[in-house]
Design a protein around this motif. Structure first.
Motif, PDB file in Angstrom:
ATOM      1  N   THR A   3      -2.787 -12.385   4.308  1.00 13.65           N
ATOM      2  CA  THR A   3      -1.704 -11.887   3.432  1.00 13.65           C
ATOM      3  C   THR A   3      -0.725 -11.091   4.227  1.00 13.65           C
ATOM      4  OG1 THR A   3      -3.247 -11.792   1.599  1.00 13.65           O
ATOM      5  CG2 THR A   3      -1.197 -10.556   1.378  1.00 13.65           C
ATOM      6  N   ASP A   4       0.507 -11.292   3.961  1.00 18.55           N
ATOM      7  CA  ASP A   4       1.564 -10.550   4.668  1.00 18.55           C
ATOM      8  C   ASP A   4       1.786  -9.260   3.940  1.00 18.55           C
ATOM      9  OD1 ASP A   4       3.596  -9.695   6.220  1.00 18.55           O
ATOM     10  OD2 ASP A   4       4.944 -11.414   5.829  1.00 18.55           O
ATOM     11  N   TYR A   5       1.165  -8.192   4.530  1.00 19.55           N
ATOM     12  CA  TYR A   5       1.263  -6.886   3.861  1.00 19.55           C
ATOM     13  C   TYR A   5       2.616  -6.253   3.988  1.00 19.55           C
ATOM     14  CZ  TYR A   5      -3.757  -7.356   3.728  1.00 19.55           C
ATOM     15  OH  TYR A   5      -5.002  -7.828   3.508  1.00 19.55           O
ATOM     16  N   LEU A  56      -7.233  -6.580  10.048  1.00 18.18           N
ATOM     17  CA  LEU A  56      -6.523  -7.451   9.090  1.00 18.18           C
ATOM     18  C   LEU A  56      -7.473  -8.498   8.535  1.00 18.18           C
ATOM     19  CD1 LEU A  56      -3.112  -7.936  10.949  1.00 18.18           C
ATOM     20  CD2 LEU A  56      -3.585  -6.506   8.969  1.00 18.18           C
ATOM     21  N   LEU A  59      -9.520  -6.841   5.809  1.00 21.81           N
ATOM     22  CA  LEU A  59      -8.716  -6.698   4.586  1.00 21.81           C
ATOM     23  C   LEU A  59      -8.565  -8.036   3.884  1.00 21.81           C
ATOM     24  CD1 LEU A  59      -5.933  -4.240   5.844  1.00 21.81           C
ATOM     25  CD2 LEU A  59      -7.847  -3.718   4.345  1.00 21.81           C
ATOM     26  N   ASP A  60      -8.411  -9.046   4.621  1.00 24.86           N
ATOM     27  CA  ASP A  60      -8.244 -10.381   4.034  1.00 24.86           C
ATOM     28  C   ASP A  60      -9.511 -10.811   3.302  1.00 24.86           C
ATOM     29  OD1 ASP A  60      -6.968 -12.747   3.462  1.00 24.86           O
ATOM     30  OD2 ASP A  60      -7.752 -13.736   5.275  1.00 24.86           O
ATOM     31  N   GLN A  65      -4.851  -6.978  -2.653  1.00 23.42           N
ATOM     32  CA  GLN A  65      -3.439  -7.322  -2.793  1.00 23.42           C
ATOM     33  C   GLN A  65      -2.593  -6.202  -2.197  1.00 23.42           C
ATOM     34  OE1 GLN A  65      -2.255 -10.170  -3.960  1.00 23.42           O
ATOM     35  NE2 GLN A  65      -4.419 -10.916  -4.260  1.00 23.42           N
ATOM     36  N   ASN A  66      -1.518  -6.583  -1.633  1.00 25.21           N
ATOM     37  CA  ASN A  66      -0.626  -5.599  -0.993  1.00 25.21           C
ATOM     38  C   ASN A  66       0.282  -4.992  -2.060  1.00 25.21           C
ATOM     39  OD1 ASN A  66       0.828  -4.063   0.768  1.00 25.21           O
ATOM     40  ND2 ASN A  66       1.910  -5.781   1.739  1.00 25.21           N
ATOM     41  N   SER A  67      -0.221  -3.851  -2.545  1.00 22.57           N
ATOM     42  CA  SER A  67       0.563  -3.110  -3.557  1.00 22.57           C
ATOM     43  C   SER A  67       0.521  -1.635  -3.213  1.00 22.57           C
ATOM     44  CB  SER A  67       0.008  -3.384  -4.951  1.00 22.57           C
ATOM     45  OG  SER A  67      -1.339  -2.929  -5.028  1.00 22.57           O
ATOM     46  N   THR A  70      -2.824  -0.081  -4.104  1.00 23.95           N
ATOM     47  CA  THR A  70      -3.893  -0.480  -3.171  1.00 23.95           C
ATOM     48  C   THR A  70      -3.734   0.239  -1.855  1.00 23.95           C
ATOM     49  OG1 THR A  70      -3.989  -2.677  -4.167  1.00 23.95           O
ATOM     50  CG2 THR A  70      -4.929  -2.441  -1.966  1.00 23.95           C
ATOM     51  N   ARG A  71      -2.481   0.380  -1.391  1.00 22.58           N
ATOM     52  CA  ARG A  71      -2.266   1.047  -0.114  1.00 22.58           C
ATOM     53  C   ARG A  71      -2.681   2.498  -0.189  1.00 22.58           C
ATOM     54  NH1 ARG A  71       2.420  -2.283  -0.110  1.00 22.58           N
ATOM     55  NH2 ARG A  71       3.675  -0.567  -0.953  1.00 22.58           N
TER      56      ARG A  71
END
Length: 698
Positions: A3-5, A56, A59-60, A65-67, A70-71
């Motif tokens: 995923t492209d964070y 990474l 995380l994958d 999800q990159n939100s 979440t961050r």
């Protein structure tokens, strides 16, 4: 796919960097330095770093999800997970600590048990140390004993014969086979090796072993000796495949020369008896036991023919000797080198024999000589019978030629056997004695014949030819020479050897003929002598071994021919009428004084000279034939012609001298009286010339 964070974020460009807060141209650069630094750190980070890639990847895997929520919760969630993990680890380590405590207690108990065992072991070691030392000493003693046992077994195996081996060597119930020879070889090796024991400090052992072994070896040789004697009794020498065991036994027995020689003596006696019986059977057709042998023709059937009888006996013995020698050669000489080595070793073992050999110059073993000696001993009995039989034949026959033929036959076989058995043999001595006996008989018979001739009144034949007894003697001599020509006498000595025969068989007849000449007047005596000599030469000349005697006889013929030549010469002088002229003119020389006396001599008177010329003319036409008629009893027309021609030549030489002196006398008279002298020339009264005389007498 990862995923492209940072999908909603705008990446700074180079243009943006020019107006960034961190730019030195920006007045906010100093105040925003931590943020700028952070940003620079983030921007300078390489996304290809393995740690970042691992992070990474984690995380994958979580599917986050990159939100923004979440961050914000990500760090807390991670820290919570780390705390939970650490708590789990602590609990696990607690279990491990409990286990370690139990292990420590167990180890302590084990250490205590080990210490207890060490104390027991130390006490036991102190109690067993003497026992272990004693056991170690016993083990060393055991090893030493085992080594001695091995040495003893090896010594017994090498130096001591077993009861079974001793029985094989000494017991007559045991056969003589390869095992016997193997044990005997081992026993002899033990004897030799005992010399090593005698060189040690303990010589008693070596002496005892050597004594016992020697006793066994001697018993073995005695057993072998008796076995060979038994085998010899049943041995068939006619069988070409003679037992190899006998040959091997003889090679071994040769190491005891005394036993070996005794065995050979026994063998020779046995073979002598066998051959004697065989010879008796061949002679009579009946064996010594009285059994008839119909397969062979008895030699005695031809006893009426002495020469064939003797020849058949000698031929049988020659055949038997050759067969015996070939058989013995296969039995003894095929292993001659081994026999020689064995006998040499035996001489060293038997010093008394060695001392005897030192007195004998021929101490070295000669296989060929031993073979000849043994063969000669085998036929010694036959030789005695042969000597008796042939001696009887020689004494019972009184034919001169037969005695000589028998002697020549014996000479032939004597030379043959000398090549076969050597010069020193009983058979050869017998043949030599028989030959000498035959020759003595021959000479005695010849002397008896000559004595009988001398006792009779002998006169020369009317034709002056050789007398009958001489012709008979020459016939006998011819038969003798034919017999001698077939002999094997060496070519260089044939003539010298035959000279003694001529002395016995020829000279007495010639001397008897010479005695008859005393009653004959010359020239008949010379003719008679020449006729006898020519007959002798005619008989002797065909044989080369009489060349010297023929030359001697020819010289005698030449001497007697001179007598006849002188007789013919005298005949020419007397019958031609020249004897007075030759007697008158012969003493004169060619000097003028002697020549001047010729015309006045009595023999040269006209009437005498005319009569001599007439007598010569009457004599010359048949002179040669009349002269040859004088020698008509001479049995060689060639010799008659030669003698007459030689006498005629001497007569012609004398006539030339008469002619020369008559011519010289005429010349002398002519010189003194002149051409017109009244004296008639001598040549006119005696007109024959030497040329005419030679033509008429040629």
């Amino acid at each position: 796919m990862a995923t492209d964070y940072f999908a909603g974020m705008k990446r700074p460009s180079i243009a943006d960097g020019l107006d960034s807060p961190s730019s030195p141209n920006n007045p906010l650069a100093i105040r925003s330095n931590p943020l700028s630094t952070k940003l620079s750190s983030v921007l300078s980070a390489s996304y290809a770093d393995s740690d970042i890639r691992d992070a990474l990847g984690l995380l994958d895997k979580r599917g986050i999800q990159n939100s923004a929520e979440t961050r914000r919760q990500l760090r807390l969630d991670v820290q919570k997970e780390i705390i939970d993990s650490n708590g789990e680890i602590i609990r696990e380590f607690g279990h491990v600590a409990d286990q370690l405590k139990r292990i420590g207690a167990t180890i302590a108990a084990l250490n205590q048990g080990c210490e207890e065992m060490k104390r027991h072991i130390s006490a036991a070691h102190q109690e067993t140390a003497p026992v272990l030392e004693e056991a170690s000493e016993l083990l060393k003693q055991k090893e030493h004993v085992e080594t001695k046992e091995q040495l003893l077994n090896a010594f017994k195996a090498h130096f001591i014969l077993s009861e079974e081996d001793v029985s094989i060597l000494t017991s007559t119930a045991e056969p003589v086979n390869d095992h016997f020879f193997a044990v005997l070889t081992r026993a002899k090796k033990i004897q030799n090796d005992c010399e090593i024991l005698l060189g040690t400090e303990n010589q008693r052992l070596g002496l005892e072993i050597m004594e016992q072994t020697s006793k066994n070896v001697n018993s073995a040789f005695q057993k072998l000796y008796r076995w060979i004697q038994r085998e010899f009794k049943a041995l068939n020498l006619e069988n070409p495949q003679i037992s190899s065991s006998i040959r091997r036994a003889l090679r071994v027995l040769a190491e005891r020369p005394s036993l070996f020689q005794s065995c050979l003596d026994f063998f020779a006696e046995a073979r002598e008896q066998v051959l004697s019986d065989s010879f008796y059977t061949a002679l009579t057709g009946t064996s010594a036991n009285g059994d008839e042998d119909s397969s062979a023709k008895p030699i005695e059937l031809v006893a009426h023919d002495p020469l064939r009888y003797v020849g058949d006996m000698l031929a049988w013995i020659h055949s038997a000797t050759v067969s015996e020698r070939e058989a013995l050669e296969a039995l003894f000489i095929s292993d001659g080198d081994e026999l020689a080595k064995g006998i040499q070793a035996g001489r060293e073992n038997e010093p008394w024999n060695h001392m005897a050999d030192e007195q004998d110059s021929s101490s070295n073993f000669d296989g060929l000589k031993a073979l000849n000696d043994l063969t000669d001993r085998d036929v010694a009995g036959v030789a005695r019978v042969l000597r008796q039989r042939i001696g009887q034949v020689i004494q019972s026959h009184e034919e001169t030629i037969m005695a000589y033929k028998i002697a020549n036959l014996l000479n032939f076989y004597r030379l043959t056997f000398s090549k076969l058995l050597g010069d020193d043999s009983i058979l050869l001595d017998s043949l030599t004695t028989l030959e000498e006996s035959a020759l003595r008989q021959f000479r005695a018979l010849m002397r008896d014949n000559v004595a009988s001739l001398q006792g009779e009144a002998q006169t020369a034949p009317i034709d002056l030819g050789p007398p009958d007894f001489l012709q008979e003697g020459l016939k006998q001599l011819t038969a003798i020479m034919k017999t001698y020509e077939t002999s094997f006498t060496a070519a260089e000595s044939r003539e010298a050897d035959f000279e003694s025969t001529l002395v016995e068989s020829f000279d007495p007849y010639m001397k008897a003929a010479q005695g008859m000449v005393e009653a004959i007047q010359p020239p008949e005596s010379a003719i008679f002598k020449i006729n006898c000599l020519l007959a002798a030469i005619s008989s002797l000349a065909p044989y080369k071994f009489t060349n010297q005697r023929v030359a001697k006889l020819q010289s005698f013929v030449a001497e007697h021919s001179k007598v006849l030549t002188e007789h013919q010469y005298s005949y020419f002088r007397s019958k031609s009428g020249l004897e007075p002229l030759l007697a008158a003119l012969g003493p004169l020389t060619n000097s003028p004084e002697d020549i001047a006396t010729i015309s006045a001599s009595e023999a040269c008177k006209p009437e005498v000279l005319t009569q001599a010329s007439q007598t010569l003319d009457d004599f010359l036409p048949s002179a040669l034939m009349d002269a040859m008629e004088n020698l008509k009893l001479l049995q060689s027309s060639k010799l008659i012609r030669e003698i007459t021609e030689e006498a005629a030549e001497k007569f012609c030489d004398d006539f030339e001298q008469v002619e020369e002196k008559l011519l010289a006398a005429d010349e002398s008279v002519e010189q003194n009286e002149g051409p017109a002298g009244s004296t008639q020339p001598l040549r006119a009264l005696f007109p024959r010339t030497s040329g005419e005389i030679r033509v008429l007498l040629s």
